[in-house]
Write a protein that holds these residues in place. Sequence first.
Motif, mmCIF file in Angstrom:
data_model
loop_
_atom_site.group_PDB
_atom_site.id
_atom_site.type_symbol
_atom_site.label_atom_id
_atom_site.label_comp_id
_atom_site.label_asym_id
_atom_site.label_seq_id
_atom_site.Cartn_x
_atom_site.Cartn_y
_atom_site.Cartn_z
ATOM 1 N N LEU A 12 15.337 61.845 21.846
ATOM 2 C CA LEU A 12 13.902 62.121 21.870
ATOM 3 C C LEU A 12 13.254 61.799 20.522
ATOM 4 C CD1 LEU A 12 13.870 65.486 23.865
ATOM 5 C CD2 LEU A 12 13.110 63.242 24.666
ATOM 6 N N LYS A 13 13.968 62.101 19.435
ATOM 7 C CA LYS A 13 13.429 61.789 18.111
ATOM 8 C C LYS A 13 13.313 60.280 17.912
ATOM 9 C CE LYS A 13 15.957 62.486 14.362
ATOM 10 N NZ LYS A 13 16.607 63.152 13.192
ATOM 11 N N VAL A 14 14.358 59.548 18.279
ATOM 12 C CA VAL A 14 14.342 58.098 18.129
ATOM 13 C C VAL A 14 13.247 57.479 19.005
ATOM 14 C CG1 VAL A 14 15.645 55.983 18.596
ATOM 15 C CG2 VAL A 14 16.753 57.894 17.435
ATOM 16 N N ALA A 153 7.311 52.433 27.273
ATOM 17 C CA ALA A 153 8.064 52.128 26.056
ATOM 18 C C ALA A 153 8.914 53.321 25.631
ATOM 19 C CB ALA A 153 7.104 51.735 24.939
ATOM 20 N N PHE A 154 8.374 54.525 25.787
ATOM 21 C CA PHE A 154 9.132 55.728 25.457
ATOM 22 C C PHE A 154 10.382 55.835 26.334
ATOM 23 C CE2 PHE A 154 10.199 60.208 26.012
ATOM 24 C CZ PHE A 154 10.258 60.641 24.700
ATOM 25 N N ALA A 155 10.204 55.585 27.643
ATOM 26 C CA ALA A 155 11.344 55.643 28.554
ATOM 27 C C ALA A 155 12.375 54.573 28.216
ATOM 28 C CB ALA A 155 10.865 55.485 29.995
ATOM 29 N N ARG A 156 11.896 53.384 27.850
ATOM 30 C CA ARG A 156 12.822 52.300 27.487
ATOM 31 C C ARG A 156 13.570 52.631 26.206
ATOM 32 N NH1 ARG A 156 16.259 49.693 26.590
ATOM 33 N NH2 ARG A 156 16.599 47.428 26.620
ATOM 34 N N ALA A 157 12.854 53.161 25.227
ATOM 35 C CA ALA A 157 13.498 53.537 23.964
ATOM 36 C C ALA A 157 14.477 54.679 24.163
ATOM 37 C CB ALA A 157 12.436 53.924 22.929
ATOM 38 N N LEU A 158 14.161 55.580 25.081
ATOM 39 C CA LEU A 158 15.036 56.723 25.350
ATOM 40 C C LEU A 158 16.377 56.274 25.914
ATOM 41 C CD1 LEU A 158 15.009 59.868 25.283
ATOM 42 C CD2 LEU A 158 14.312 59.787 27.683
#
Length: 225
Positions: A12-14, A153-158
């Motif tokens: 979540l932080k990343v 993008a958040f979901a992809r980064a997660l």
Amino acid sequence: MDAAWVALGLSLKVAGWATALNLFLGVGVGFFLARMRFPGRDVLDTLLTLPMVMPPTVLGYYLLVLMGRRSVLGEWLYDNFGIHLIFTWQGAVIAATVVSFPLVFKPARAAFEAVEHELEQAARVLGVSELAIFFRVTLPLAWRGIMAGLLLAFARALGEFGATLMVAGSIPGKTQTLSIAVYEAVQAGQDGTAHLLVIIISIVCVAVLLGATRLAPGRVSGRNR
């Protein structure tokens, strides 16, 4: 169990930092390409979209070449600031930012291009500054598309795995994100841990995607019709 929550917190932080960086980078570049006309614009657009289709391991290799201690940038950062990005959570943020960048940039550009120029021109006629036009006219009209892109993008980064593993490695409690923890659990034969991690990340991703669907411009316009 504790390791799972640590991995979730790190993920979540990343993902949060990567999304925050792309809020400025993706939206800024999207606005620039939506408004400017110059030779090579389509080529630049293609290059910026490459992380969407390029294998994550290839991106991870490029980032290693760019940020490694033997690279010009990596050596400069270490010699002048003592910054070493490889095998750190900051390196994982950079990897996640690069991989998820097109998911913010492309929707942002489309959203800005969909804004009616007559509204912006009317504001100019009234003497509103360009900065005020952006924040009071352009951005409010484009925010749904931008927000949907940010959630994707958040979901992809997660869920980023390949580039993050190459750049940050898999150090429990430091660089081991949730997707990498799943891989490590499967490799170690820890099926119960793997099931738990998969359920956690699936729930988070489904919640994020539902939010992105509700904010999608097409869905909103369809309701209005």
